[in-house]
Design a protein around this motif. Sequence first.
Motif, PDB file in Angstrom:
ATOM      1  N   PRO A 191       0.907  -1.110  -0.084  1.00  0.00           N
ATOM      2  CA  PRO A 191       0.201   0.019   0.014  1.00  0.00           C
ATOM      3  C   PRO A 191       0.757   1.159  -0.018  1.00  0.00           C
ATOM      4  O   PRO A 191       2.047   1.231   0.770  1.00  0.00           O
ATOM      5  CB  PRO A 191      -0.858  -0.205   1.338  1.00  0.00           C
ATOM      6  CG  PRO A 191      -0.009  -0.743   2.285  1.00  0.00           C
ATOM      7  CD  PRO A 191       0.805  -1.845   1.270  1.00  0.00           C
ATOM      8  N   SER A 192       0.348   2.411  -0.817  1.00  0.00           N
ATOM      9  CA  SER A 192       0.997   3.431  -0.503  1.00  0.00           C
ATOM     10  C   SER A 192       0.786   4.098   0.862  1.00  0.00           C
ATOM     11  O   SER A 192       0.002   3.599   1.751  1.00  0.00           O
ATOM     12  CB  SER A 192       0.346   4.381  -1.504  1.00  0.00           C
ATOM     13  OG  SER A 192      -1.001   4.758  -1.068  1.00  0.00           O
ATOM     14  N   LEU A 193       1.376   5.266   1.115  1.00  0.00           N
ATOM     15  CA  LEU A 193       1.295   5.549   2.754  1.00  0.00           C
ATOM     16  C   LEU A 193      -0.207   6.169   2.843  1.00  0.00           C
ATOM     17  O   LEU A 193      -0.862   6.110   4.067  1.00  0.00           O
ATOM     18  CB  LEU A 193       2.361   6.694   3.019  1.00  0.00           C
ATOM     19  CG  LEU A 193       3.695   6.129   3.294  1.00  0.00           C
ATOM     20  CD1 LEU A 193       4.617   7.275   3.343  1.00  0.00           C
ATOM     21  CD2 LEU A 193       3.804   5.356   4.390  1.00  0.00           C
ATOM     22  N   ASP A 194      -0.693   6.880   1.816  1.00  0.00           N
ATOM     23  CA  ASP A 194      -2.241   7.283   2.042  1.00  0.00           C
ATOM     24  C   ASP A 194      -3.108   6.121   1.971  1.00  0.00           C
ATOM     25  O   ASP A 194      -3.963   6.260   2.990  1.00  0.00           O
ATOM     26  CB  ASP A 194      -2.419   8.045   0.817  1.00  0.00           C
ATOM     27  CG  ASP A 194      -3.752   8.569   0.641  1.00  0.00           C
ATOM     28  OD1 ASP A 194      -4.063   9.097   1.667  1.00  0.00           O
ATOM     29  OD2 ASP A 194      -4.586   8.427  -0.429  1.00  0.00           O
ATOM     30  N   ILE A 195      -2.984   5.005   1.474  1.00  0.00           N
ATOM     31  CA  ILE A 195      -3.724   3.883   1.730  1.00  0.00           C
ATOM     32  C   ILE A 195      -3.554   3.047   2.903  1.00  0.00           C
ATOM     33  O   ILE A 195      -4.734   2.857   3.693  1.00  0.00           O
ATOM     34  CB  ILE A 195      -3.580   2.875   0.439  1.00  0.00           C
ATOM     35  CG1 ILE A 195      -4.212   3.448  -0.855  1.00  0.00           C
ATOM     36  CG2 ILE A 195      -4.408   1.433   0.825  1.00  0.00           C
ATOM     37  CD1 ILE A 195      -3.802   2.560  -1.992  1.00  0.00           C
TER      38      ILE A 195
ATOM     39  N   ASN B 277      -2.578   4.616   5.856  1.00  0.00           N
ATOM     40  CA  ASN B 277      -3.194   5.504   6.646  1.00  0.00           C
ATOM     41  C   ASN B 277      -4.710   5.221   6.675  1.00  0.00           C
ATOM     42  O   ASN B 277      -5.655   5.277   7.758  1.00  0.00           O
ATOM     43  CB  ASN B 277      -3.055   6.864   6.333  1.00  0.00           C
ATOM     44  CG  ASN B 277      -1.620   7.239   6.980  1.00  0.00           C
ATOM     45  OD1 ASN B 277      -1.104   6.668   8.040  1.00  0.00           O
ATOM     46  ND2 ASN B 277      -0.918   8.197   6.090  1.00  0.00           N
ATOM     47  N   ARG B 278      -5.465   5.256   5.518  1.00  0.00           N
ATOM     48  CA  ARG B 278      -6.742   4.906   5.562  1.00  0.00           C
ATOM     49  C   ARG B 278      -7.184   3.701   6.131  1.00  0.00           C
ATOM     50  O   ARG B 278      -8.119   3.587   6.849  1.00  0.00           O
ATOM     51  CB  ARG B 278      -7.349   4.951   4.107  1.00  0.00           C
ATOM     52  CG  ARG B 278      -7.205   6.217   3.300  1.00  0.00           C
ATOM     53  CD  ARG B 278      -7.832   6.137   1.977  1.00  0.00           C
ATOM     54  NE  ARG B 278      -7.080   7.179   1.253  1.00  0.00           N
ATOM     55  CZ  ARG B 278      -7.160   6.888  -0.407  1.00  0.00           C
ATOM     56  NH1 ARG B 278      -8.054   6.335  -0.697  1.00  0.00           N
ATOM     57  NH2 ARG B 278      -6.643   7.891  -1.035  1.00  0.00           N
ATOM     58  N   VAL B 279      -6.402   2.571   5.982  1.00  0.00           N
ATOM     59  CA  VAL B 279      -6.806   1.386   6.580  1.00  0.00           C
ATOM     60  C   VAL B 279      -6.623   1.334   8.014  1.00  0.00           C
ATOM     61  O   VAL B 279      -7.449   0.964   8.732  1.00  0.00           O
ATOM     62  CB  VAL B 279      -5.776  -0.049   5.720  1.00  0.00           C
ATOM     63  CG1 VAL B 279      -6.128  -0.990   6.614  1.00  0.00           C
ATOM     64  CG2 VAL B 279      -5.994  -0.203   4.274  1.00  0.00           C
TER      65      VAL B 279
ATOM     66  N   ASN C  58      -6.645   4.033   9.789  1.00  0.00           N
ATOM     67  CA  ASN C  58      -7.874   5.003  10.429  1.00  0.00           C
ATOM     68  C   ASN C  58      -9.279   4.146  10.646  1.00  0.00           C
ATOM     69  O   ASN C  58     -10.034   4.182  11.624  1.00  0.00           O
ATOM     70  CB  ASN C  58      -8.145   6.185   9.545  1.00  0.00           C
ATOM     71  CG  ASN C  58      -7.062   7.200   9.899  1.00  0.00           C
ATOM     72  OD1 ASN C  58      -6.340   7.020  10.825  1.00  0.00           O
ATOM     73  ND2 ASN C  58      -6.817   8.202   9.087  1.00  0.00           N
ATOM     74  N   LEU C  59      -9.362   3.318   9.611  1.00  0.00           N
ATOM     75  CA  LEU C  59     -10.678   2.275   9.643  1.00  0.00           C
ATOM     76  C   LEU C  59     -10.648   1.189  10.682  1.00  0.00           C
ATOM     77  O   LEU C  59     -11.597   1.125  11.270  1.00  0.00           O
ATOM     78  CB  LEU C  59     -10.882   1.825   8.166  1.00  0.00           C
ATOM     79  CG  LEU C  59     -12.338   1.447   7.708  1.00  0.00           C
ATOM     80  CD1 LEU C  59     -13.351   2.540   7.960  1.00  0.00           C
ATOM     81  CD2 LEU C  59     -12.123   0.823   6.540  1.00  0.00           C
ATOM     82  N   GLY C  60      -9.386   0.901  10.605  1.00  0.00           N
ATOM     83  CA  GLY C  60      -9.472  -0.448  11.594  1.00  0.00           C
ATOM     84  C   GLY C  60      -8.562   0.008  12.993  1.00  0.00           C
ATOM     85  O   GLY C  60      -8.364  -0.946  13.843  1.00  0.00           O
ATOM     86  N   ARG C  61      -8.447   1.322  13.301  1.00  0.00           N
ATOM     87  CA  ARG C  61      -7.847   1.891  14.502  1.00  0.00           C
ATOM     88  C   ARG C  61      -6.423   0.937  14.667  1.00  0.00           C
ATOM     89  O   ARG C  61      -5.971   0.482  15.658  1.00  0.00           O
ATOM     90  CB  ARG C  61      -8.813   1.977  15.804  1.00  0.00           C
ATOM     91  CG  ARG C  61     -10.089   2.471  15.675  1.00  0.00           C
ATOM     92  CD  ARG C  61     -10.910   2.775  16.696  1.00  0.00           C
ATOM     93  NE  ARG C  61     -11.797   3.762  16.626  1.00  0.00           N
ATOM     94  CZ  ARG C  61     -13.104   3.420  16.370  1.00  0.00           C
ATOM     95  NH1 ARG C  61     -13.596   2.036  16.470  1.00  0.00           N
ATOM     96  NH2 ARG C  61     -14.112   4.280  16.191  1.00  0.00           N
ATOM     97  N   PHE C  62      -5.736   1.025  13.733  1.00  0.00           N
ATOM     98  CA  PHE C  62      -4.337   0.541  13.701  1.00  0.00           C
ATOM     99  C   PHE C  62      -3.176   1.694  13.696  1.00  0.00           C
ATOM    100  O   PHE C  62      -3.742   2.631  13.550  1.00  0.00           O
ATOM    101  CB  PHE C  62      -4.115  -0.383  12.677  1.00  0.00           C
ATOM    102  CG  PHE C  62      -4.891  -1.728  12.312  1.00  0.00           C
ATOM    103  CD1 PHE C  62      -4.861  -2.643  13.389  1.00  0.00           C
ATOM    104  CD2 PHE C  62      -5.664  -1.921  11.182  1.00  0.00           C
ATOM    105  CE1 PHE C  62      -5.946  -3.660  13.211  1.00  0.00           C
ATOM    106  CE2 PHE C  62      -6.545  -2.927  11.003  1.00  0.00           C
ATOM    107  CZ  PHE C  62      -6.751  -3.863  12.145  1.00  0.00           C
ATOM    108  N   GLN C  63      -2.173   1.240  13.955  1.00  0.00           N
ATOM    109  CA  GLN C  63      -0.805   2.261  13.831  1.00  0.00           C
ATOM    110  C   GLN C  63      -0.008   1.746  12.741  1.00  0.00           C
ATOM    111  O   GLN C  63       0.285   0.828  12.568  1.00  0.00           O
ATOM    112  CB  GLN C  63      -0.204   2.464  15.193  1.00  0.00           C
ATOM    113  CG  GLN C  63      -0.991   2.871  16.423  1.00  0.00           C
ATOM    114  CD  GLN C  63      -1.464   4.211  16.287  1.00  0.00           C
ATOM    115  OE1 GLN C  63      -0.657   5.223  15.800  1.00  0.00           O
ATOM    116  NE2 GLN C  63      -2.707   4.607  16.558  1.00  0.00           N
ATOM    117  N   PRO C  64       0.128   2.953  11.718  1.00  0.00           N
ATOM    118  CA  PRO C  64       0.979   2.648  10.646  1.00  0.00           C
ATOM    119  C   PRO C  64       2.215   1.814  10.815  1.00  0.00           C
ATOM    120  O   PRO C  64       2.899   0.972  10.313  1.00  0.00           O
ATOM    121  CB  PRO C  64       1.230   3.820   9.979  1.00  0.00           C
ATOM    122  CG  PRO C  64       0.058   4.837  10.277  1.00  0.00           C
ATOM    123  CD  PRO C  64      -0.239   4.301  11.908  1.00  0.00           C
TER     124      PRO C  64
END
Length: 114
Positions: free
Chosen positions: A46-50, A52-54, A56-62
Amino acid sequence: MKTFDTKKFCNDLTKLRGQETQQSFAEKLGINRSTLSLLETGKQIPSLDILNRVCNLGRFQPNDYFREQNNEALLYLMGSLEEADKEKITSMMTRIRIKEKYEMLARRCIDDIN
């Protein structure tokens, strides 16, 4: 050096999607369904943008998806080698990384054809 943990990302992404269709989940993320499929199978990072979206949706940390690459044994071994041997090993490691990148690209091309 840190590397991206593709396996962990794939597992978390498929768990997060659950029983939802790829199409509707991809729309939530703002990506194509085919991109989601490649991400779930680990054929695309994934790109950094994607990412981050994942997250945020799953409440994970990059940062959870990046891990230290452990080359301690090799570094220890290289400390006890002759300089010429160190150069050979470094060259071989570079070729292995290049080969891995080509294999990943080849898998993506095969999937694009199918």
